[in-house]
Design an enzyme around this catalytic site. Structure first.
Site, PDB file in Angstrom:
ATOM      1  CB  SER A  11      69.445 -27.643 -11.248  1.00 44.85           C
ATOM      2  OG  SER A  11      69.446 -28.511 -10.000  1.00 44.85           O
ATOM      3  CG  HIS A  36      66.008 -30.054 -13.005  1.00 47.47           C
ATOM      4  ND1 HIS A  36      65.500 -30.910 -13.932  1.00 47.47           N
ATOM      5  CD2 HIS A  36      66.995 -30.628 -12.517  1.00 47.47           C
ATOM      6  CE1 HIS A  36      66.184 -31.997 -13.763  1.00 47.47           C
ATOM      7  NE2 HIS A  36      66.876 -31.938 -12.942  1.00 47.47           N
ATOM      8  CG  ASP A  38      68.536 -32.041  -9.628  1.00 49.21           C
ATOM      9  OD1 ASP A  38      68.003 -32.977 -10.441  1.00 49.21           O
ATOM     10  OD2 ASP A  38      69.099 -31.363  -9.734  1.00 49.21           O
ATOM     11  CG  MET A  40      69.687 -36.636  -5.274  1.00 46.36           C
ATOM     12  SD  MET A  40      71.430 -35.745  -5.262  1.00 46.36           S
ATOM     13  CE  MET A  40      71.638 -34.770  -6.796  1.00 46.36           C
ATOM     14  CG  HIS A  69      66.284 -35.677 -12.066  1.00 42.72           C
ATOM     15  ND1 HIS A  69      67.555 -35.468 -12.545  1.00 42.72           N
ATOM     16  CD2 HIS A  69      66.443 -37.098 -12.601  1.00 42.72           C
ATOM     17  CE1 HIS A  69      68.554 -36.328 -12.892  1.00 42.72           C
ATOM     18  NE2 HIS A  69      67.804 -37.417 -12.835  1.00 42.72           N
ATOM     19  CG  MET A  71      68.667 -38.410  -9.740  1.00 41.68           C
ATOM     20  SD  MET A  71      69.900 -37.313  -9.627  1.00 41.68           S
ATOM     21  CE  MET A  71      68.684 -35.922  -9.141  1.00 41.68           C
ATOM     22  CG  MET A 142      71.314 -38.353 -16.183  1.00 39.61           C
ATOM     23  SD  MET A 142      70.669 -36.896 -15.376  1.00 39.61           S
ATOM     24  CE  MET A 142      72.152 -36.210 -14.346  1.00 39.61           C
ATOM     25  N   GLY A 147      74.016 -37.135  -8.978  1.00 39.41           N
ATOM     26  CA  GLY A 147      74.302 -37.080  -7.543  1.00 39.41           C
ATOM     27  C   GLY A 147      74.600 -35.746  -6.899  1.00 39.41           C
ATOM     28  CG  PHE A 148      77.554 -34.965  -5.818  1.00 37.50           C
ATOM     29  CD1 PHE A 148      77.482 -34.459  -4.345  1.00 37.50           C
ATOM     30  CD2 PHE A 148      77.688 -36.413  -5.798  1.00 37.50           C
ATOM     31  CE1 PHE A 148      77.629 -35.262  -3.242  1.00 37.50           C
ATOM     32  CE2 PHE A 148      77.610 -37.293  -4.864  1.00 37.50           C
ATOM     33  CZ  PHE A 148      77.681 -36.697  -3.330  1.00 37.50           C
ATOM     34  N   GLY A 149      76.075 -31.783  -8.012  1.00 36.54           N
ATOM     35  CA  GLY A 149      76.245 -30.416  -8.885  1.00 36.54           C
ATOM     36  C   GLY A 149      77.268 -30.245  -9.194  1.00 36.54           C
ATOM     37  CG  ASP A 180      70.264 -32.574 -14.853  1.00 37.30           C
ATOM     38  OD1 ASP A 180      71.180 -31.848 -14.550  1.00 37.30           O
ATOM     39  OD2 ASP A 180      69.406 -33.419 -14.155  1.00 37.30           O
ATOM     40  N   GLY A 181      73.388 -31.464 -16.464  1.00 41.44           N
ATOM     41  CA  GLY A 181      74.945 -31.833 -15.868  1.00 41.44           C
ATOM     42  C   GLY A 181      75.711 -30.908 -16.553  1.00 41.44           C
ATOM     43  N   GLY A 182      76.519 -30.096 -15.880  1.00 43.27           N
ATOM     44  CA  GLY A 182      77.602 -29.476 -16.665  1.00 43.27           C
ATOM     45  C   GLY A 182      77.386 -28.370 -17.645  1.00 43.27           C
TER      46      GLY A 182
HETATM   47  C1  DX5 Z   1      72.896 -34.067 -11.033  1.00 49.09           C
HETATM   48  C2  DX5 Z   1      71.596 -33.378 -10.932  1.00 49.09           C
HETATM   49  C3  DX5 Z   1      71.471 -32.064 -11.681  1.00 49.09           C
HETATM   50  C4  DX5 Z   1      72.415 -30.880 -11.212  1.00 49.09           C
HETATM   51  C5  DX5 Z   1      72.989 -29.933 -12.074  1.00 49.09           C
HETATM   52  O1  DX5 Z   1      72.789 -35.255 -10.294  1.00 49.09           O
HETATM   53  O2  DX5 Z   1      70.694 -34.169 -11.811  1.00 49.09           O
HETATM   54  O3  DX5 Z   1      70.440 -31.357 -11.920  1.00 49.09           O
HETATM   55  O4  DX5 Z   1      71.896 -30.142 -10.152  1.00 49.09           O
HETATM   56  O5  DX5 Z   1      74.102 -29.074 -11.689  1.00 49.09           O
HETATM   57  P1  DX5 Z   1      75.022 -28.342 -12.545  1.00 49.09           P
HETATM   58  O6  DX5 Z   1      74.291 -27.509 -13.784  1.00 49.09           O
HETATM   59  O7  DX5 Z   1      75.870 -28.043 -11.685  1.00 49.09           O
HETATM   60  O8  DX5 Z   1      75.852 -29.376 -13.304  1.00 49.09           O
HETATM   61 ZN    ZN Z   2      68.600 -33.163 -12.323  1.00 51.15          ZN
END
Ligand code: DX5
Ligand code: ZN
Length: 221
Positions: A11, A36, A38, A40, A69, A71, A142, A147-149, A180-182
């Site tokens: 991402s 990927h 993102d 927003m 993606h 959002m 998800m 919203g945030f990494g 996606d996420g963490g």
């Molecule tokens: C969250 C995004 C993710 C995010 C993943 O809203 O959709 O793609 O960038 O970031 P990490 O891998 O740091 O959780």
């Molecule tokens: Zn994403």
């Protein structure tokens, strides 16, 4: 049913935007399968990232699949612009149903030559995506609130990943299952065990000193 290869999709949100082209080149050289991206809008999620211009810039740097993606609230309105910018797959949120007709938007993506993706937030029941499954190429579960990494993975989402796999088998469908996420080495392994095959990762790749090692360890455990 065809076996789905394990794919790693860095991402770009976690990249150093001061050196975006270099960062993109580095993750590609390190073995990324997809990129990927993102998007927003500050409405659907409480963050603003980037738009079709950056997608087009990245398209100019690579032939790898660009996994966009969205959002955003009005995915239907922006799909043509992201396809035009060079997106290969476009994933929309089922929660935005009040703002646009999700089934029609999925058709719009496919008719425009893209692969259609659908996703749902952690708080959204899996049943909301079920009617759309025959019409998607990609189902994104998800594993954080979007919203945030940099957030922590929610292991309870593995129930949805399992359900996605069971329904794919019982309905004879072929969609890929993405998380996606963490995502880090441990949570990637858990996601694969539960049936996911596309791993999105921002922090665990871009904050790693060695991108190739980060990508290899996500794929191979
Ligand atoms: C969250 C995004 C993710 C995010 C993943 O809203 O959709 O793609 O960038 O970031 P990490 O891998 O740091 O959780
Ligand atoms: Zn994403």
């Amino acid at each position: 049913m065809t076996a789905h290869r394990i794919l790693v999709a860095p991402s770009i949100l976690a990249a150093d935007f001061g050196h975006l082209a270099k960062e993109v080149g580095s993750v590609i050289a390190a073995g990324a399968d997809w990129l990927h991206l993102d998007i927003m809008d500050g409405q659907f999620v409480d963050n603003i990232s980037f738009g079709p211009g950056i997608v087009q810039l990245i398209r100019g740097l690579t032939t790898l699949p660009l996994d966009v993606h969205l959002m955003i609230e009005r995915a239907d309105h922006y799909v043509p612009r992201f396809l035009e910018a060079g997106a290969n797959s476009i994933t929309v949120h089922v929660e935005a149903e009040a703002k646009h007709d999700v089934a029609a938007t999925l058709r719009l993506i496919r008719e425009g030559g893209g692969r259609a993706g659908l996703t749902l937030n952690p708080a959204t029941p899996f049943a909301t995506v079920e009617p759309h499954l025959p019409n998607v190429d990609l189902l994104l579960i998800m594993t954080v609130h979007p919203g945030f990494g940099g957030q922590s993975f929610r292991p309870e989402m593995m129930e949805k990943v399992q359900r996605a796999g069971q329904l794919r088998d019982s309905l004879g469908l072929e969609y890929e299952i993405e998380v996606d996420g963490g995502i880090n080495v441990e949570t990637a392994r858990l996601s694969i065990e539960n049936g996911a095959n596309v791993l999105v990762a921002g922090t665990s790749i871009f904050k790693h000193a060695d991108y190739a090692e980060a990508i290899r360890s996500l794929r191979d455990g």
